[in-house]
Design an enzyme around this catalytic site. Structure first.
Site, mmCIF file in Angstrom:
data_model
loop_
_atom_site.group_PDB
_atom_site.id
_atom_site.type_symbol
_atom_site.label_atom_id
_atom_site.label_comp_id
_atom_site.label_asym_id
_atom_site.label_seq_id
_atom_site.Cartn_x
_atom_site.Cartn_y
_atom_site.Cartn_z
ATOM 1 N N SER A 147 -4.563 6.640 -10.824
ATOM 2 C CA SER A 147 -3.406 5.874 -10.372
ATOM 3 C C SER A 147 -3.087 4.834 -11.439
ATOM 4 C CB SER A 147 -3.740 5.182 -9.043
ATOM 5 O OG SER A 147 -2.838 4.148 -8.744
ATOM 6 N N TYR A 160 -8.457 0.515 -2.862
ATOM 7 C CA TYR A 160 -7.785 1.597 -3.581
ATOM 8 C C TYR A 160 -7.910 1.380 -5.085
ATOM 9 C CZ TYR A 160 -4.057 4.990 -4.644
ATOM 10 O OH TYR A 160 -3.327 6.063 -5.118
#
Length: 256
Positions: A147, A160
Site C-alpha cells: 500500500s 493497517y
C-alpha cells in the site's frame, strides 16, 4: 517474443480474498493472460458466484474457501489442492481488512485482527506455497499486496500501516530466503483505488478533494490499472526481479 514473456498459459494462480474487489480484478487479469485461477474467500456462496462468473467468460477458474489467518485451514486447503493435482505456481496475497480509528480508541482485538489478516496471513499462505514450489523444483511467483502505507503513514489507520510496512519487509525476507529456488517474491503498492473498501472515502467530499489535489494524476486509480503490474510480476518477464515493491499510485509518492 514480447507477448510470450507475459503469457501465463499452463500456470495456476491462487489469489486470496478474491471473491470481489481488487482480488477479483487480479484473478480475472491473470485468467485473461492464460492462467488457471484459484479464487479464495471465507464467504463460500459469494466465492462460487465469482468463480462461475469467470467460467461464463471462458476462463479456467476454481474456488477454495478458507480462512487465511488460520494455519490449520491454510495447510488443509493446500493439502486438498495437492490431492486434486492443482499446483500453485503463482500466489497473490491480497486478503485484507481495514479499521479507521484513532490509536487512542483502537481496541487490541481490532489491531490484532488487521495484523493477522493483512500481514500474518501472507506469511502463512506463502510458507505453504513456497514449500511446495521448492519441493517441485520449478520455482514460482509470490506477489504480496502492500500500500502507500508501506511507505507513508496517515492518521486513523495505524494497524493497517504497520501491517503494510511489514509486508514490504516480509517481501524482502522472502526474496532473501527463496530466490535461490527460483522463486520471485515481490509486492504491489496500490494508491487510492476506486473499490468497495474505499466507498466511505470516495463519498467523503473533503477526502475525495484531498486525493485529487495531492496526486499528480489528479484522480483516483481504477482496479484494472493494477492488472498489468500483477501479470508482469506473475510472468517470466520478471524472472530477475526480487524483493521489490512497485507502487501503482499515479505518482502520489513522487511528490511532497
Amino acid at each position: 517474443m514480447s507477448a510470450a514473456l507475459f503469457d501465463l498459459t499452463g500456470k495456476t494462480a491462487l489469489v486470496t480474498g478474491s471473491a470481489r474487489g481488487l482480488g477479483f480484478a487480479y484473478a480475472k487479469g491473470l485468467a485473461a493472460a492464460g492462467a488457471h485461477v484459484i479464487l479464495n474467500d471465507i464467504q463460500d456462496e459469494l466465492l462460487q458466484d465469482s468463480v462461475q462468473t469467470l467460467r461464463n467468460q471462458g476462463y479456467q477458474a476454481h474456488g477454495v474457501a478458507f480462512d487465511v489467518t488460520s494455519e490449520h485451514a491454510v495447510e488443509s486447503a493446500f493439502e486438498d489442492l495437492d490431492t486434486q493435482g492443482l499446483q500453485v505456481d503463482i500466489l497473490i496475497n491480497n486478503a485484507g481488512i481495514q479499521y479507521r480509528k484513532s490509536m487512542i480508541e483502537l481496541e487490541l482485538e481490532q489491531w490484532q485482527r488487521v495484523i493477522d489478516t493483512n500481514l500474518t496471513s501472507a506469511f502463512i499462505v506463502s510458507r505453504a506455497a513456497a514449500k511446495r514450489m521448492i519441493s517441485r523444483g520449478l520455482g514460482g511467483k509470490i506477489i504480496n499486496i502492500g500500500s502507500l502505507t508501506s511507505q507513508a503513514a496517515r492518521p486513523t489507520v495505524a494497524p493497517y500501516t504497520a501491517a503494510k510496512g511489514g509486508i514490504k519487509m516480509l517481501t524482502c525476507s522472502m526474496a532473501a530466503e527463496w530466490a535461490e529456488f527460483n522463486i520471485q517474491s515481490n509486492a504491489i503498492g496500490p494508491g487510492y483505488i476506486l473499490t468497495d473498501m474505499n466507498t466511505a472515502l470516495i463519498e467523503n467530499k473533503e477526502f475525495d478533494s484531498w486525493v485529487k489535489a495531492s496526486n499528480p494524476s489528479k484522480r483516483w486509480g481504477h482496479p484494472q490499472e493494477l492488472i498489468g503490474t500483477a501479470v508482469f510480476l506473475s510472468s517470466s518477464a520478471s524472472d530477475y526481479i526480487n524483493g521489490q515493491i512497485i507502487y501503482v499510485d499515479g505518482g502520489w509518492l513522487a511528490v511532497l
